[in-house]
Design a protein around this motif. Sequence first.
Motif, mmCIF file in Angstrom:
data_model
loop_
_atom_site.group_PDB
_atom_site.id
_atom_site.type_symbol
_atom_site.label_atom_id
_atom_site.label_comp_id
_atom_site.label_asym_id
_atom_site.label_seq_id
_atom_site.Cartn_x
_atom_site.Cartn_y
_atom_site.Cartn_z
ATOM 1 N N CYS A 146 0.811 -1.455 -0.031
ATOM 2 C CA CYS A 146 0.014 0.007 -0.031
ATOM 3 C C CYS A 146 0.759 1.229 -0.130
ATOM 4 N N CYS A 149 0.106 3.345 3.625
ATOM 5 C CA CYS A 149 0.557 2.844 4.747
ATOM 6 C C CYS A 149 1.901 1.814 4.809
ATOM 7 N N CYS A 158 -4.158 -3.375 6.290
ATOM 8 C CA CYS A 158 -4.185 -1.951 5.505
ATOM 9 C C CYS A 158 -5.800 -1.776 5.351
ATOM 10 N N PRO A 159 -5.810 -0.549 5.703
ATOM 11 C CA PRO A 159 -7.532 -0.146 5.722
ATOM 12 C C PRO A 159 -8.028 0.580 4.335
ATOM 13 N N HIS A 160 -6.799 0.569 3.701
ATOM 14 C CA HIS A 160 -6.809 1.462 2.280
ATOM 15 C C HIS A 160 -7.438 0.762 1.112
HETATM 16 ZN ZN LIG Z 1 -2.822 0.895 3.504
#
Ligand SMILES: [Zn+2]
Length: 288
Positions: A146, A149, A158-160
């Motif tokens: 990512c 992050c 990873c929240p993306h």
């Molecule tokens: Zn991320």
Amino acid sequence: MTRPLLTDTALGVLQRLNPLIKALLAAYNQHRFDANEEALLEIHNVLEVTRTTAAIEEDDFLTDLYVLDRYADLLETYGVLWNQILNQQFSASWSTLQGALNLLRLIKRFSGLDVRFFEDQLLELEQAYPYNIFLSIGATVEVFECSICGQDMTSPECPHICGDLYKGVMARRIVRNISELDHVSFVTHPEDKRCVVIYEDTAEQFKIIRYIAELINTRGLRVLDFDRIRFTKRNIPNPEYVQLGRNDLCYCGSGNKFKKCCMPKENVESNRADIVFGTTSIEDIVAV
Ligand SMILES: [Zn+2]
Ligand SMILES: [Zn+2]
């Protein structure tokens, strides 16, 4: 009607950019494509000043700024594209065209800006190129990192989401550890249309885009006025045709009688491309 931009602040910035955008498009119409064109520098400058002085952390405003940056990139790329075309750099111009189309997709995804003029013209221009078959590179990828992050994008840490904006910055997938390049294939709907079979700029395959360049160069036409390509088929006299008696041996060497062979081929079908120019008002192009 959807809002062109999310925030009034950004709309105000765009309104200040409008006279500069018009001046830039007018320069393009006069075949002035210098990267140091005053209007272009000023557009980038206004956006830079907005970014540094606004000091707004609001997500919507940062998304708007991202869109305005891409819009400025589009205007610049559009000039690079026509400059390459008019200078017969057809192979390079294909990549530039795909870059411009990608910018259009981003602008449309994150805003309601009216970019139909550019979209219509560039998609039409795309048809002037000989690329129906693209190279697609297949690779075995172990990690998608990512860009926000730094963690593995496929992991729950990873929240993306790839392609979404976070505070005006796009999350991207960085490919790490390509373990093997396992195939190169020819496909008709590739992910990246810039991956193409390479032709020389002088190649016969570029004849339509070359013709467009010649028209604009020799007749002083305006690039914004390029409208479309009309593809038609028509019958033309077959240059190889020889009129013979019905029962004579055919001229083509097949050993058959003329009436059973090439007698109906007096005309052959030929593809024809007409280049259509219209009149485009700069006033109608600007996004708001
Ligand atoms: Zn991320
Ligand atoms: Zn024949």
